[in-house]
Design an enzyme around this catalytic site. Structure first.
Site, short mmCIF file in Angstrom:
data_model
loop_
_atom_site.label_atom_id
_atom_site.label_comp_id
_atom_site.label_asym_id
_atom_site.label_seq_id
_atom_site.Cartn_x
_atom_site.Cartn_y
_atom_site.Cartn_z
N LYS A 96 -9.78 -31.64 89.49
CA LYS A 96 -10.11 -30.04 89.85
C LYS A 96 -11.86 -30.55 89.42
O LYS A 96 -12.01 -30.95 87.95
CB LYS A 96 -9.53 -29.31 88.37
CG LYS A 96 -9.95 -28.08 88.74
CD LYS A 96 -9.24 -26.77 87.85
CE LYS A 96 -10.11 -25.53 87.67
NZ LYS A 96 -10.79 -25.20 86.56
N HIS B 253 -15.03 -24.28 87.43
CA HIS B 253 -15.01 -24.50 86.37
C HIS B 253 -14.87 -22.58 85.84
O HIS B 253 -15.28 -22.26 84.81
CB HIS B 253 -15.61 -24.85 85.20
CG HIS B 253 -14.32 -24.82 83.94
ND1 HIS B 253 -13.91 -26.05 83.51
CD2 HIS B 253 -14.53 -23.90 82.60
CE1 HIS B 253 -13.04 -25.72 82.90
NE2 HIS B 253 -13.60 -24.76 82.67
N THR C 19 -8.44 -32.29 84.97
CA THR C 19 -10.22 -31.71 84.77
C THR C 19 -11.35 -32.56 84.86
O THR C 19 -11.41 -33.32 84.00
CB THR C 19 -9.96 -30.00 84.05
OG1 THR C 19 -9.11 -29.14 84.33
CG2 THR C 19 -11.83 -29.65 83.81
N TYR D 208 -6.65 -32.32 80.10
CA TYR D 208 -8.06 -33.18 79.80
C TYR D 208 -7.60 -34.06 79.01
O TYR D 208 -7.26 -33.91 77.86
CB TYR D 208 -8.61 -31.48 78.27
CG TYR D 208 -8.89 -30.42 78.34
CD1 TYR D 208 -10.69 -30.26 79.94
CD2 TYR D 208 -8.60 -29.31 78.45
CE1 TYR D 208 -10.60 -29.24 80.03
CE2 TYR D 208 -9.02 -27.73 78.56
CZ TYR D 208 -9.96 -27.54 80.06
OH TYR D 208 -10.22 -26.37 80.71
N SER E 149 -2.29 -25.02 80.77
CA SER E 149 -3.74 -26.46 80.58
C SER E 149 -3.78 -26.85 79.08
O SER E 149 -2.54 -26.39 78.38
CB SER E 149 -4.77 -25.07 79.64
OG SER E 149 -5.98 -25.63 78.64
#
Length: 459
Positions: free
Chosen positions: A271, A295, A189, A163, A139
């Protein structure tokens, strides 16, 4: 031509052998495994080790957490139909994603701020994943820099989740760092341009990023630091404010994907796709894959269960995109169901996080080995030798002559067996009034299924 990484060069024991290992160790030492083997048991034990804030952050979902429940309900509704007298003595769980062969169709989903769970955080996860040959998707919100996690991963496969920041210079810098550190695929994402309404966190006013937890990749990034008037140590609140101002950009559109394509030369996977039209747009935008995901139920309350969305997405893009699945995976049978409905591989999140809480690297490895062993056994016991043999016919809905859900009038359902407004019980959809509360769903499932087969409804 697919490549075979070093971590697959030597023969591996069948994942199902973990079961034999547990039993044999019990025979020789009289000891049970240090951690439980039930996903729910892992979570219960981990909760005792974690702070209330950390557990709420990991386990919680958006709003009433209806989507968290929907994810599990969608998986539980699908039932496996075993086939008999097939030679399943030798099985091969491997799959190929983006020209890389993996030992099993399982990846570790991107989960941020893991230092709130265990002090060894992401490096412990990276070591456990690498030891099993499974890709870790790191992440952006890692507690540890992407370079340090890459070092812990060694030659293990690793992907980077983004992100997407508002600041283009920071975006490019993060991508360049990830590529240089050996991350081979980019996972963007799409469902977190804004944080969902999460009461477990809100009730405690708990957001770890504001305490500079989970922003290590920003605080180590030269482009991010260039935007600060003072060093982070001199003005930490300004650094957090700078991060908060660029974390995500809800104005992004499909046209912006060309920017990422221009700055990343490897596979790009989107995603958060739940609609077949979005999967088609991903294909048309030149993306390489999608993850059917909500999520883990953390963003929208009352959303579709992720597995419900999978078949339509897979059918929409066929072999044009690599379709992966996320949200709700707890055990090996879940992996089998997702692959049967069109996923090439699955991402697992909360189970390995609970393993991390219990035992660091060893706990993560235990949780993953449990999942792989159950998947291996589920394949064999259902009459299959590998993921490539799975399809809709593996599940009850794919049986020849199987019919879709039928409606049963709610007033004919015994009062003490009613549960939700609409509860899909097996192949019978029961519409239930708001006033009804039920605690015996399993009994309802059996009763509805039995009497519907007889054609006499519910009395």
């Amino acid at each position: 031509m697919s490549s075979t990484p070093d971590h697959l060069a030597q023969p591996r024991q069948a994942p199902a052998s973990f079961q034999d290992e547990i039993y044999l160790n019990g025979l020789l030492t009289g000891e049970a495994p240090p951690y439980g083997t039930r996903p729910a048991g892992l979570e219960e034990a981990a909760r005792e080790r974690m702070s209330p804030e950390a557990y709420g952050y990991v386990a919680g979902g958006a709003g009433s957490e209806a989507t968290v429940r929907a994810n599990r309900a969608a998986l539980d509704r699908r039932t496996i139909v075993p086939r008999m007298l097939r030679d399943v003595g030798t099985r091969d769980l491997s799959c190929t994603l983006f020209d890389t062969t993996l030992p099993a169709p399982v990846l570790l989903a991107p989960v941020g701020v893991l230092s709130i769970v265990h002090e060894d955080a992401e490096p412990a996860v990276a070591r456990a994943a690498a030891g099993l040959g499974l890709p870790m998707v790191l992440s952006t919100a890692s507690s540890t820099t992407l370079e340090d996690v890459a070092e812990a991963s060694g030659d293990g496969p690793r992907w980077f989740q983004l992100y997407w920041p508002k600041d283009r210079d920071v975006t490019v810098s993060l991508l360049e760092r990830a590529r240089a550190a050996g991350y081979t695929a980019l996972v963007l994402t799409l469902d977190t341009w804004l944080l969902g309404w999460r009461p477990r966190d809100l009730d405690r006013a708990y957001l770890p990023f504001l305490q500079r937890v989970g922003i290590a990749n920003y605080l180590s990034d030269p482009a991010f630091l260039a935007g600060l008037a003072k060093p982070v140590e001199d003005d930490p609140l300004a650094a957090v404010a700078h991060w908060a101002g660029m974390f995500a950009d809800p104005t992004k559109t499909w046209e912006d994907l060309a920017f990422l394509r221009g700055h990343w030369d490897g596979p790009i996977v989107l995603k958060g796709v739940q609609h077949p039209d979005d999967a088609r747009r991903a294909r048309d935008a030149g993306m390489d894959g999608v993850v059917v995901s909500n999520h883990g139920g953390r963003q929208i309350d009352g959303a579709i269960g992720s597995l419900e969305a999978l078949p339509a997405v897979a059918a929409a893009v066929g072999d044009d995109l690599t379709v992966l699945f996320d949200s709700g995976i707890r055990g090996g049978a879940d992996v089998l169901k997702a692959i049967s409905l069109g996923a090439r591989a699955v991402l697992v999140g909360r189970p390995y996080v609970y393993g991390l809480a219990l035992g660091g690297e060893a706990g993560v490895r235990h949780a993953l080995r449990c999942l792989l062993a159950e998947f291996d056994l589920s394949l064999a016991l259902s009459g299959h030798t590998g993921p490539g043999e799975l399809g809709p016919g593996t599940l009850s809905a794919g049986l020849p002559g199987a019919r879709g859900p039928r409606s049963v009038r709610a007033e004919r359902v015994p009062q003490d067996l009613r549960d939700l407004r609409v509860a899909d019980l097996g192949e019978v959809r029961v519409e239930l009034p708001d006033r009804v509360k039920g605690r015996r769903l399993l009994q309802a499932h059996r009763l509805v299924g039995l009497r519907a087969e007889r054609g006499d409804g519910l009395r």
